[in-house]
Design a protein around this motif. Sequence first.
Motif, PDB file in Angstrom:
ATOM      1  N   LYS A 200       0.336  -8.080 -29.607  1.00 20.23           N
ATOM      2  CA  LYS A 200       1.459  -7.852 -30.489  1.00 20.23           C
ATOM      3  C   LYS A 200       2.517  -7.045 -29.748  1.00 20.23           C
ATOM      4  N   ALA A 201       3.711  -7.055 -30.289  1.00 22.88           N
ATOM      5  CA  ALA A 201       4.764  -6.236 -29.699  1.00 22.88           C
ATOM      6  C   ALA A 201       4.336  -4.775 -29.686  1.00 22.88           C
ATOM      7  N   GLY A 202       4.482  -4.136 -28.530  1.00 22.00           N
ATOM      8  CA  GLY A 202       4.020  -2.767 -28.353  1.00 22.00           C
ATOM      9  C   GLY A 202       2.755  -2.676 -27.530  1.00 22.00           C
ATOM     10  N   ASP A 203       2.011  -3.784 -27.402  1.00 18.10           N
ATOM     11  CA  ASP A 203       0.820  -3.787 -26.556  1.00 18.10           C
ATOM     12  C   ASP A 203       1.227  -3.852 -25.087  1.00 18.10           C
ATOM     13  N   ALA A 204       0.230  -3.737 -24.210  1.00 19.91           N
ATOM     14  CA  ALA A 204       0.494  -3.690 -22.771  1.00 19.91           C
ATOM     15  C   ALA A 204      -0.399  -4.687 -22.046  1.00 19.91           C
ATOM     16  N   ILE A 205       0.149  -5.220 -20.946  1.00 17.22           N
ATOM     17  CA  ILE A 205      -0.584  -6.104 -20.040  1.00 17.22           C
ATOM     18  C   ILE A 205      -0.507  -5.489 -18.643  1.00 17.22           C
ATOM     19  N   THR A 206      -1.658  -5.322 -18.004  1.00 14.60           N
ATOM     20  CA  THR A 206      -1.717  -4.744 -16.665  1.00 14.60           C
ATOM     21  C   THR A 206      -2.001  -5.838 -15.650  1.00 14.60           C
ATOM     22  N   ARG A 207      -1.130  -5.938 -14.651  1.00 13.29           N
ATOM     23  CA  ARG A 207      -1.298  -6.917 -13.574  1.00 13.29           C
ATOM     24  C   ARG A 207      -1.637  -6.166 -12.286  1.00 13.29           C
ATOM     25  N   THR A 208      -2.772  -6.502 -11.692  1.00 15.08           N
ATOM     26  CA  THR A 208      -3.228  -5.832 -10.480  1.00 15.08           C
ATOM     27  C   THR A 208      -3.368  -6.858  -9.365  1.00 15.08           C
ATOM     28  N   ILE A 209      -2.773  -6.565  -8.216  1.00 12.36           N
ATOM     29  CA  ILE A 209      -2.819  -7.453  -7.056  1.00 12.36           C
ATOM     30  C   ILE A 209      -3.420  -6.688  -5.887  1.00 12.36           C
ATOM     31  N   THR A 210      -4.384  -7.306  -5.210  1.00 10.63           N
ATOM     32  CA  THR A 210      -5.041  -6.711  -4.057  1.00 10.63           C
ATOM     33  C   THR A 210      -4.815  -7.598  -2.846  1.00 10.63           C
ATOM     34  N   ILE A 211      -4.186  -7.032  -1.802  1.00 15.92           N
ATOM     35  CA  ILE A 211      -3.914  -7.763  -0.566  1.00 15.92           C
ATOM     36  C   ILE A 211      -4.786  -7.188   0.533  1.00 15.92           C
ATOM     37  N   LYS A 212      -5.505  -8.050   1.234  1.00 19.07           N
ATOM     38  CA  LYS A 212      -6.368  -7.634   2.335  1.00 19.07           C
ATOM     39  C   LYS A 212      -5.980  -8.404   3.588  1.00 19.07           C
ATOM     40  N   GLY A 213      -6.036  -7.716   4.726  1.00 16.49           N
ATOM     41  CA  GLY A 213      -5.712  -8.358   5.985  1.00 16.49           C
ATOM     42  C   GLY A 213      -6.233  -7.560   7.161  1.00 16.49           C
ATOM     43  N   SER A 214      -6.253  -8.185   8.336  1.00 23.12           N
ATOM     44  CA  SER A 214      -6.706  -7.535   9.559  1.00 23.12           C
ATOM     45  C   SER A 214      -5.541  -7.380  10.526  1.00 23.12           C
ATOM     46  N   ASP A 215      -5.680  -6.409  11.422  1.00 22.73           N
ATOM     47  CA  ASP A 215      -4.689  -6.133  12.470  1.00 22.73           C
ATOM     48  C   ASP A 215      -3.316  -5.851  11.885  1.00 22.73           C
ATOM     49  N   THR A 216      -3.267  -4.979  10.908  1.00 22.21           N
ATOM     50  CA  THR A 216      -2.002  -4.560  10.315  1.00 22.21           C
ATOM     51  C   THR A 216      -2.200  -3.193   9.679  1.00 22.21           C
ATOM     52  N   LEU A 217      -1.161  -2.661   9.109  1.00 24.57           N
ATOM     53  CA  LEU A 217      -1.225  -1.415   8.354  1.00 24.57           C
ATOM     54  C   LEU A 217      -0.926  -1.697   6.892  1.00 24.57           C
ATOM     55  N   ALA A 218      -1.562  -0.981   5.999  1.00 26.14           N
ATOM     56  CA  ALA A 218      -1.333  -1.188   4.572  1.00 26.14           C
ATOM     57  C   ALA A 218       0.119  -0.887   4.206  1.00 26.14           C
TER      58      ALA A 218
END
Length: 449
Positions: A200-218
């Motif tokens: 309903k209006a007033g509720d919340a949706i949380t979107r979480t994204i996880t990126i993983k990789g090698s030979d780099t910096l976060a």
Amino acid sequence: MSQNNDKRRVIHLCIFVAVILMVMSFGSRANTVETLDKSDQVTIKTWLSDPNKTKENKDKKAPTYAVNQQIILYIEVVTPRWFTGGTRIAPIEIPNVVAKQRNQLATNFTERRNGATWTHQRWEVTLYPQVEGNFVVPPTAVKVQVSRENSGNVSGVLYTEPQRFTAITPSGLLNDDSEWVSGRDFSVEQEWDKSNDDLKAGDAITRTITIKGSDTLAMLIPELIKQTSTANYQTYSQPNQLDDSQTRGDYLSERKESVVYVLQNGGEVAFPAINLTWWDTDAQELKTIALDGQSFSVSHTVSSWLHQYWQWLVILMSTAVVILFSVIKTIRYYQTHPLPAWLIYSKAVNKQEWGTVRVLLYRTLRMKNKTLELKYCHSTSDWQQDSSTFQTREITKKISSRLWKRISSPTNRLSSLFSMWKPKAVFPQFNQLRRKYVKNQENQHKRKD
């Protein structure tokens, strides 16, 4: 007094001897380090990781890397004895290059050389160029401590040789406005979390994204979720979680982004898709990982419904007030004035009061066309047939309606539009006399025939 003077002399003599011993100790230690270095007993060498992934880059030319690609600066210290203290590498500062010693432990190994055992200590410093250009890794101070040949330890500072490399944009599909990262084995995952199953209006949706990789910096992985808000939702970002680790020689990075969407209105709410563009340093090609967006059905609350449709409500209420005002004014007007002719005619037709219908029709014919005969109003065959039926046969509702429309309305829309702007005659009675004269002439001709 003489005793006090003797004590002072003794104290001064002790201090003098201690200073002399300290100076001699530091000098001997410094000389010993120089002697070891010059006699090739303690050596240091450095090189950059080969972009072609070979063991070492032995080419004299400066190697070329992609922007944001991980470059490993190897620093190796070798001694025929053993290390008795921690080795310290001074911070490396290069403009437009991120330098970080991610692995705090060295790789230690030994080798036999001319019957003697040599100890190797290899360190790694990762470099990440941020722009195109030619770069130089300056001489870096390395503090080491090794055992002496006879007894004791010796410490000192050695300097690496400068290293040169070049950074380029790896693909023509990338430009200054592009957001991308270089590395290996990237993967992206996303999760959706709703505060309620029935949103309903007033509720919340949380979107979480996880990126993983090698030979780099976060910190070099671009931010994927943009800070965009619409009329349907407000965006609130959570602090990003950055994690860089090293496992068995592999450098791993993870970036986690989380955004909370607070729903403002009801209806169908859609969230955009997300793309991660990255340069694969192994395959030497540009790749893209796409994450689909998602839509949710949101129910209205009373406040959200009013908030979303208040403009339409204002328009509707204003229109209703205008209509009500017009109706009241119309009713009051016709309480003191006769009803419109078309309304009286329609009532008479519906009640089948044919006498009243004839009277009203001929009255309108005289007012609109200045004639008393229906057949002279129009010359078409349909009109002649309807007028004849109206005069000689039983009257019907359809014929009455058709005759009224043809008499009361103009022949076409265009002529009615022109009639609104047509100037009125100065002497309208002359036109009436002219029409009567023309009709009389026509009647005379018909009688002669």
